[in-house]
Write a protein that holds these residues in place. Structure first.
Motif, PDB file in Angstrom:
ATOM      1  N   TYR A   2      -3.502  -6.516   0.910  1.00  0.00           N
ATOM      2  CA  TYR A   2      -3.568  -7.052  -0.452  1.00  0.00           C
ATOM      3  C   TYR A   2      -2.501  -8.137  -0.622  1.00  0.00           C
ATOM      4  O   TYR A   2      -1.508  -8.177   0.107  1.00  0.00           O
ATOM      5  CB  TYR A   2      -3.327  -5.939  -1.476  1.00  0.00           C
ATOM      6  CG  TYR A   2      -4.458  -4.940  -1.566  1.00  0.00           C
ATOM      7  CD1 TYR A   2      -5.377  -4.981  -2.606  1.00  0.00           C
ATOM      8  CD2 TYR A   2      -4.620  -3.960  -0.587  1.00  0.00           C
ATOM      9  CE1 TYR A   2      -6.420  -4.077  -2.685  1.00  0.00           C
ATOM     10  CE2 TYR A   2      -5.664  -3.055  -0.659  1.00  0.00           C
ATOM     11  CZ  TYR A   2      -6.558  -3.119  -1.708  1.00  0.00           C
ATOM     12  OH  TYR A   2      -7.598  -2.223  -1.775  1.00  0.00           O
ATOM     13  N   ILE A   3      -2.730  -9.002  -1.597  1.00  0.00           N
ATOM     14  CA  ILE A   3      -1.735 -10.009  -1.925  1.00  0.00           C
ATOM     15  C   ILE A   3      -0.420  -9.321  -2.278  1.00  0.00           C
ATOM     16  O   ILE A   3      -0.389  -8.354  -3.042  1.00  0.00           O
ATOM     17  CB  ILE A   3      -2.203 -10.878  -3.116  1.00  0.00           C
ATOM     18  CG1 ILE A   3      -3.535 -11.565  -2.796  1.00  0.00           C
ATOM     19  CG2 ILE A   3      -1.126 -11.901  -3.486  1.00  0.00           C
ATOM     20  CD1 ILE A   3      -3.491 -12.491  -1.604  1.00  0.00           C
ATOM     21  N   GLY A   4       0.671  -9.821  -1.696  1.00  0.00           N
ATOM     22  CA  GLY A   4       1.976  -9.210  -1.941  1.00  0.00           C
ATOM     23  C   GLY A   4       2.411  -8.283  -0.830  1.00  0.00           C
ATOM     24  O   GLY A   4       3.472  -7.666  -0.907  1.00  0.00           O
ATOM     25  N   GLY A   5       1.564  -8.161   0.221  1.00  0.00           N
ATOM     26  CA  GLY A   5       1.949  -7.358   1.369  1.00  0.00           C
ATOM     27  C   GLY A   5       1.606  -5.885   1.290  1.00  0.00           C
ATOM     28  O   GLY A   5       1.992  -5.105   2.165  1.00  0.00           O
ATOM     29  N   TYR A  64      -3.949  -5.112  -7.473  1.00  0.00           N
ATOM     30  CA  TYR A  64      -3.752  -6.318  -6.676  1.00  0.00           C
ATOM     31  C   TYR A  64      -5.088  -6.858  -6.162  1.00  0.00           C
ATOM     32  O   TYR A  64      -6.080  -6.127  -6.060  1.00  0.00           O
ATOM     33  CB  TYR A  64      -2.834  -6.024  -5.481  1.00  0.00           C
ATOM     34  CG  TYR A  64      -1.512  -5.410  -5.856  1.00  0.00           C
ATOM     35  CD1 TYR A  64      -0.501  -6.182  -6.416  1.00  0.00           C
ATOM     36  CD2 TYR A  64      -1.280  -4.045  -5.655  1.00  0.00           C
ATOM     37  CE1 TYR A  64       0.720  -5.613  -6.773  1.00  0.00           C
ATOM     38  CE2 TYR A  64      -0.069  -3.468  -5.994  1.00  0.00           C
ATOM     39  CZ  TYR A  64       0.926  -4.258  -6.562  1.00  0.00           C
ATOM     40  OH  TYR A  64       2.121  -3.689  -6.913  1.00  0.00           O
ATOM     41  N   GLU A  65      -5.065  -8.143  -5.809  1.00  0.00           N
ATOM     42  CA  GLU A  65      -6.229  -8.780  -5.200  1.00  0.00           C
ATOM     43  C   GLU A  65      -6.201  -8.554  -3.687  1.00  0.00           C
ATOM     44  O   GLU A  65      -5.142  -8.597  -3.059  1.00  0.00           O
ATOM     45  CB  GLU A  65      -6.225 -10.287  -5.480  1.00  0.00           C
ATOM     46  CG  GLU A  65      -6.396 -10.649  -6.945  1.00  0.00           C
ATOM     47  CD  GLU A  65      -7.781 -10.317  -7.459  1.00  0.00           C
ATOM     48  OE1 GLU A  65      -8.744 -10.407  -6.667  1.00  0.00           O
ATOM     49  OE2 GLU A  65      -7.888  -9.943  -8.639  1.00  0.00           O
ATOM     50  N   HIS A  75     -10.681 -11.713   8.751  1.00  0.00           N
ATOM     51  CA  HIS A  75     -10.443 -10.399   9.355  1.00  0.00           C
ATOM     52  C   HIS A  75     -10.338  -9.315   8.286  1.00  0.00           C
ATOM     53  O   HIS A  75     -10.930  -8.236   8.416  1.00  0.00           O
ATOM     54  CB  HIS A  75      -9.172 -10.411  10.194  1.00  0.00           C
ATOM     55  CG  HIS A  75      -8.745  -9.037  10.651  1.00  0.00           C
ATOM     56  ND1 HIS A  75      -9.418  -8.348  11.644  1.00  0.00           N
ATOM     57  CD2 HIS A  75      -7.735  -8.212  10.217  1.00  0.00           C
ATOM     58  CE1 HIS A  75      -8.849  -7.168  11.817  1.00  0.00           C
ATOM     59  NE2 HIS A  75      -7.824  -7.059  10.961  1.00  0.00           N
ATOM     60  N   ASN A  76      -9.611  -9.608   7.230  1.00  0.00           N
ATOM     61  CA  ASN A  76      -9.411  -8.615   6.184  1.00  0.00           C
ATOM     62  C   ASN A  76     -10.710  -8.305   5.452  1.00  0.00           C
ATOM     63  O   ASN A  76     -10.962  -7.162   5.071  1.00  0.00           O
ATOM     64  CB  ASN A  76      -8.352  -9.114   5.191  1.00  0.00           C
ATOM     65  CG  ASN A  76      -7.685  -7.975   4.448  1.00  0.00           C
ATOM     66  OD1 ASN A  76      -7.194  -7.030   5.056  1.00  0.00           O
ATOM     67  ND2 ASN A  76      -7.678  -8.058   3.135  1.00  0.00           N
ATOM     68  N   GLN A  77     -11.546  -9.323   5.268  1.00  0.00           N
ATOM     69  CA  GLN A  77     -12.834  -9.089   4.635  1.00  0.00           C
ATOM     70  C   GLN A  77     -13.732  -8.223   5.517  1.00  0.00           C
ATOM     71  O   GLN A  77     -14.522  -7.417   5.026  1.00  0.00           O
ATOM     72  CB  GLN A  77     -13.518 -10.422   4.315  1.00  0.00           C
ATOM     73  CG  GLN A  77     -12.866 -11.194   3.187  1.00  0.00           C
ATOM     74  CD  GLN A  77     -12.847 -10.426   1.877  1.00  0.00           C
ATOM     75  OE1 GLN A  77     -13.845  -9.846   1.467  1.00  0.00           O
ATOM     76  NE2 GLN A  77     -11.703 -10.412   1.215  1.00  0.00           N
TER      77      GLN A  77
END
Length: 219
Positions: free
Chosen positions: A53-56, A72-73, A79-81
């Motif tokens: 997620y954004i922000g680690g 969080y987004e 890869h993450n998708q």
């Protein structure tokens, strides 16, 4: 005679309970989801690939996925998708955990895919096809009449550079009425590998509508 009579009563009770259980269960045509639902607790707690997620922040199971998604987004790297596809099971399990079942005789799986092709408004949820849709053409069939097909509970676009699949993975009563609702998985992929998108949708009361609007889950 008394013993036989008691045994017969117990048998009737067991049959009745079994029938009630079948009636109360969701209809799950997707085999992977059906197996996960049968082993609900283990599936929900299962350690999955790390989803960023954004922000680690990192999710590694269904619970952390829902906790983080509410705040969080998701990181939109390819890869993450791809990893996100593993968490579609979590979406469906969470939906079904607070839903009631449907009688099997009320479910017609053979026509679901065709209904998705011609009735689902692609403007009602985010996907790669959202911008291609307009007032006159906003279903898979109207946008791509030569490249779409359906079989059973699945509708598919198979173009030269793109695949887009809609699959009804479960049918249950999710909202507060007696009409069955559909849980749908979306697989949205470029064949070149530079885009992948996976999501879960709910269509409420499809039997009551000529045009379907889908709700993304989780919101």
């Amino acid at each position: 005679m008394k013993t036989i009579h008691i045994v017969c009563i117990l048998c009737l009770v067991l049959v009745s309970c079994t029938n009630m259980k079948l009636q109360d269960a969701p209809y799950i045509p997707n085999e992977e989801l059906a197996e996960s639902y049968e082993n609900f607790n283990d599936s929900f707690k299962k350690t999955r690939s790390s989803l960023s997620y954004i922000g680690g922040h990192i999710a590694t199971d269904c619970q952390t996925y829902f906790d983080l998604t509410s705040m969080y987004e998701i990181d939109e790297t390819i890869h993450n998708q791809s990893v996100k596809s593993e968490y579609l099971i979590c979406d469906a399990l969470n939906i079904l955990s607070s839903s009631t079942g449907v009688p099997r005789e009320n479910v017609n799986i053979s026509s679901m895919g065709e209904a998705l092709l011609i009735k689902l408004d692609l403007r009602s949820f985010s996907s790669s096809l959202y911008r291609a849709s307009d007032e006159n053409s906003h279903t898979l069939k109207s946008l791509y009449p030569q490249n779409t097909s359906s079989v059973g509970n699945i509708a598919e676009l198979n173009a030269e550079d793109w695949t887009f699949t809609l699959e009804v993975v479960a049918v249950a009563k999710i909202n507060d009425n007696s009409s069955p609702d559909w849980v749908i998985w979306v697989l949205d992929e470029s064949k070149s590998g530079n885009y992948r998108g996976y999501s879960t949708l709910i269509i409420y009361d499809p039997e009551r509508h000529e045009s379907f609007k889908a709700i993304a889950y989780p919101k």
